[in-house]
Write an enzyme that holds these catalytic residues in place. Structure first.
Site, PDB file in Angstrom:
ATOM      1  N   ASP A 154       0.749  -1.187   0.087  1.00  0.00           N
ATOM      2  CA  ASP A 154       0.057  -0.172  -0.014  1.00  0.00           C
ATOM      3  C   ASP A 154       0.966   1.220   0.046  1.00  0.00           C
ATOM      4  O   ASP A 154       0.368   2.401  -0.148  1.00  0.00           O
ATOM      5  CB  ASP A 154      -0.883  -0.116   1.236  1.00  0.00           C
ATOM      6  N   ASP A 172       5.009   3.897   8.959  1.00  0.00           N
ATOM      7  CA  ASP A 172       4.129   2.768   9.687  1.00  0.00           C
ATOM      8  C   ASP A 172       5.172   2.479  10.949  1.00  0.00           C
ATOM      9  O   ASP A 172       6.457   2.070  10.464  1.00  0.00           O
ATOM     10  CB  ASP A 172       3.943   1.607   8.923  1.00  0.00           C
ATOM     11  N   HIS A 189      -2.738   7.142   7.577  1.00  0.00           N
ATOM     12  CA  HIS A 189      -2.897   5.814   7.563  1.00  0.00           C
ATOM     13  C   HIS A 189      -3.750   5.467   8.542  1.00  0.00           C
ATOM     14  O   HIS A 189      -3.667   4.454   9.387  1.00  0.00           O
ATOM     15  CB  HIS A 189      -1.495   5.331   7.809  1.00  0.00           C
TER      16      HIS A 189
END
Length: 351
Positions: free
Chosen positions: A109, A226, A301
């Site tokens: 992603d 992330d 996110h």
């Protein structure tokens, strides 16, 4: 008199309706002129500007696409992750001005549109050198794969449009790998007043994973990538103007996990369970931002989607009690301007 006005109104409406095709084509022409005008970035004040071209995750969310953050530092245009890049044009900017892409890690992603953004950048501005892609060691494999996948298309573009439009020398991507070394940030890009630093974050088993800090004329932005709540983010974000931090509400994801179990979706239940251990809950990010002296906290996110009234409050939990600065739950199109020589942060949405 009233009857006459009504008749005139009806007549005008009928004429417009009868000529709707012609009118639509003329309006379409004006829209295309506007879209093809030089990028809106020429109208931006000197400073740092951050656009969320993708504020979501792999989970479906109509308000948030896969991760993509556009950063404009003076005349430089950078892209951080390339999950979904289609919003760049819709926000009024052109891929043709991109100087480089910076990848935080190699989950699908975050890299899905890498080949497409390289193609769009190349042919929209007749570039004569490939698009640089910075990333931790391993980025070479990603770049080589996309170059191979797009090799036939690149050949077609030059064969069809010619070297003047699609110069062979400008096709594709070129890898700029760096070694992610420890928690301390280190400079990987510097040009005039623009400095970009990288630092390791925790997203195991995804290794390496990094975040980035961008500094320009006294203004600063940090992109976490992330990660779990990580000390390296806190130290690198010291007194930063804008912290763009990932956010996964463990409380809401736990509900999603239980819902998947209730309907017999064992695979999704396992996925919802697994993702809770390598992301950051909003309250954890708020704690980090408070300790670092961050001025404005922006969540990206976003996991899970937030389709109902009240879910944003549920997503934040007690974040707004923990962090005493402003908080934004990002969505596609959000745009933040940080003028040089100022402490101002101007927020807009360009979609």
């Amino acid at each position: 008199m009233k009857k006459v006005s009504t008749l005139v109104f009806l007549l005008v409406t009928m004429i417009l309706y009868a000529n709707r095709d012609t009118i639509s084509m003329r309006v379409f022409g004006k829209i295309m002129e506007s879209r093809l005008t030089v990028s809106l970035s020429i109208d931006l004040v000197d400073g740092l500007h951050v656009g969320l071209c993708g504020a979501g995750s792999p989970l479906p969310d109509p308000a948030r696409s896969a991760p993509c953050t556009l950063v404009i530092a003076g005349s430089h245009h950078f892209l951080f992750d390339a999950g979904h890049t289609g919003n760049i044009g819709l926000m009024g900017f052109t891929p043709g001005k991109l100087d480089a892409v910076f990848l935080t890690h190699f989950h699908s992603d975050h890299i899905g549109d890498l080949g497409e953004i390289a193609m769009q950048r190349w042919v929209s501005a007749n570039h004569t050198s490939p698009l640089p892609v910075y990333g931790p060691v391993g980025v070479q494999t990603i770049v080589n794969g996309f170059n191979q996948a797009y090799s036939s298309d690149s050949f077609y573009r030059t064969a069809h449009h010619g070297e003047a439009i699609a110069p062979t020398a400008g096709k594709g991507l070129i890898a700029k790998p760096f070694l992610a070394r420890g928690e301390e940030k280190f400079i990987i890009y510097q040009d005039g007043d623009t400095t970009i630093s990288a630092f390791k974050v925790g997203h195991a088993p995804v290794e390496p994973s990094v975040g980035y800090r961008i500094d320009y004329k006294g203004r600063s932005v940090l992109i976490s990538g992330d990660t779990v709540k990580t000390n390296s983010v806190m130290t690198s974000a010291k007194n930063v103007d804008l912290l763009i931090h990932e956010g996964l509400s463990k409380r809401l994801v736990k509900i999603a996990e239980n819902s998947a179990k209730a309907v017999g979706q064992k695979t999704m239940a396992k996925i919802f369970y697994d993702i809770q251990d390598y992301h950051t809950d909003p309250e954890e990010a708020a704690e980090l931002a408070q300790k670092a002296g961050v001025r404005h906290l922006v969540f990206t996110h976003i996991v899970p989607m937030l389709p109902l009234p009240g879910m944003k409050k549920a997503f934040l939990g007690k974040s707004d009690e923990i962090f005493d600065g402003p908080i934004t739950i990002g969505q596609d199109g959000d745009f933040f301007s940080l003028p040089a020589g100022s402490d101002q942060i101007v927020i807009d949405n360009r979609l």
